[in-house]
Design an enzyme around this catalytic site. Structure first.
Site, PDB file in Angstrom:
ATOM      1  N   HIS A   1       0.808  -1.217   0.000  1.00 42.10           N
ATOM      2  CA  HIS A   1       0.000   0.000   0.000  1.00 42.10           C
ATOM      3  C   HIS A   1       0.849   1.279   0.000  1.00 42.10           C
ATOM      4  CE1 HIS A   1      -3.711  -2.152   0.304  1.00 42.10           C
ATOM      5  NE2 HIS A   1      -3.364  -2.745   1.427  1.00 42.10           N
TER       6      HIS A   1
ATOM      7  N   ARG B   1       7.147  -6.089   2.889  1.00 40.20           N
ATOM      8  CA  ARG B   1       5.870  -6.659   2.460  1.00 40.20           C
ATOM      9  C   ARG B   1       5.728  -6.500   0.954  1.00 40.20           C
ATOM     10  NH1 ARG B   1      -0.198  -5.221   4.680  1.00 40.20           N
ATOM     11  NH2 ARG B   1       0.243  -3.149   3.821  1.00 40.20           N
TER      12      ARG B   1
ATOM     13  N   GLU C   1      -6.040 -12.398   6.769  1.00 39.20           N
ATOM     14  CA  GLU C   1      -6.877 -11.194   6.756  1.00 39.20           C
ATOM     15  C   GLU C   1      -8.227 -11.419   6.073  1.00 39.20           C
ATOM     16  OE1 GLU C   1      -4.544  -8.153   4.830  1.00 39.20           O
ATOM     17  OE2 GLU C   1      -3.560  -9.604   3.526  1.00 39.20           O
TER      18      GLU C   1
END
Length: 261
Positions: free
Chosen positions: A52, A77, A156
């Site tokens: 992100h 990540r 998630e």
């Protein structure tokens, strides 16, 4: 002569194996010097977010040696499904890689395959930063890297929750990472984003219990210092604290409040 034991690269795995609870900074801004500054603070590690954050693979690769030079392990990540970058990140000196949206057994197996050398996985030889930072010769690095190059499979979604024991059972998956915002969306049926919802806390407790049963640690993202403390209390062993953007905003607001009253 026996090769020196890895220091920076092994510290994340070693400390988690000892049962320590660690705090990581979270960095998504693209200038590698920001990660270097955070590495000089009291965090135990620095996590670089390509999913992100606007930081790119090239910028992450430049940031990793700066983090390592400060004596801290770097974690990265990857974007969803970009498993091909896992070995590249480990080659550059990352101590761990987080993969988001691990929703199937095949997802978890692909993560492990790219992160681990044979016979456990399919990682291709070509480490440069990792080998250099390890203090090991080639063959010692080959033998030991699978132990200190950690994989974090993100939990998630409801799909991941349903197979959490199967993911934990895969050789080459070293830890789980709970993404509370996406998990809150999944658990609410898409009704809301609430990373502090009771359902998220309950899910984290369940995930921690299942991971503890097989002696694997759980990591957790916290958007505030208060939430990070709660994550530790709920059993997470690695908690990422806020973000570089969040820290800048919080410090700015605190300074302005003092000045303006």
């Amino acid at each position: 002569m026996t090769a020196a034991k890895p220091t920076v690269l092994s510290s994340l795995a070693d400390r988690l194996a000892k049962g320590e609870t660690l705090l990581s900074a979270w960095c998504g801004l693209p200038d590698p010097s920001i990660a270097a500054i955070l590495a000089q603070e009291g965090f135990d590690a620095v996590t670089l977010d390509m999913q992100h954050g606007p930081i790119t693979l090239a910028e992450v690769i430049r940031a990793i040696p700066l983090i390592n030079a400060a004596g801290k392990p770097a974690i990265a990540r990857i974007p969803v499904g970009e498993f091909q970058n896992v070995s590249k990140l480990l080659d550059s000196g990352a101590s761990g890689v987080i993969a988001p949206m691990i929703n199937t057994i095949e997802d978890a197996r692909r993560l492990a395959a790219y992160a681990k050398y044979p016979p456990l996985g399919e990682r291709s030889w070509g480490s440069y930063g990792g080998l250099g930072a390890s203090g090991l010769d080639q063959n010692s690095y080959l033998k030991q890297a699978n132990d200190f190059s950690l994989t974090f499979a993100m939990i998630e979604t409801r799909e991941a929750m349903a197979i959490v024991d199967d993911i934990l059972a895969i050789d080459g998956i070293d830890a789980l990472f709970v993404g509370p915002s996406d998990l809150s969306i999944a658990l609410s049926g898409g009704a809301a984003v609430n990373a502090s919802a009771k359902e998220v806390d309950d899910a984290l407790r369940h995930i921690v219990a299942r991971a503890n049963a097989v002696k694997k640690p759980v990591a957790f993202y916290a958007a505030s210092a208060e939430r990070a403390k709660q994550g530790v209390e709920l059993g997470a062993r690695l908690v990422t604290v806020m973000s570089d953007t969040g820290l800048l905003r919080a410090a700015s607001q605190a300074a302005l409040k003092v000045i303006k009253g």
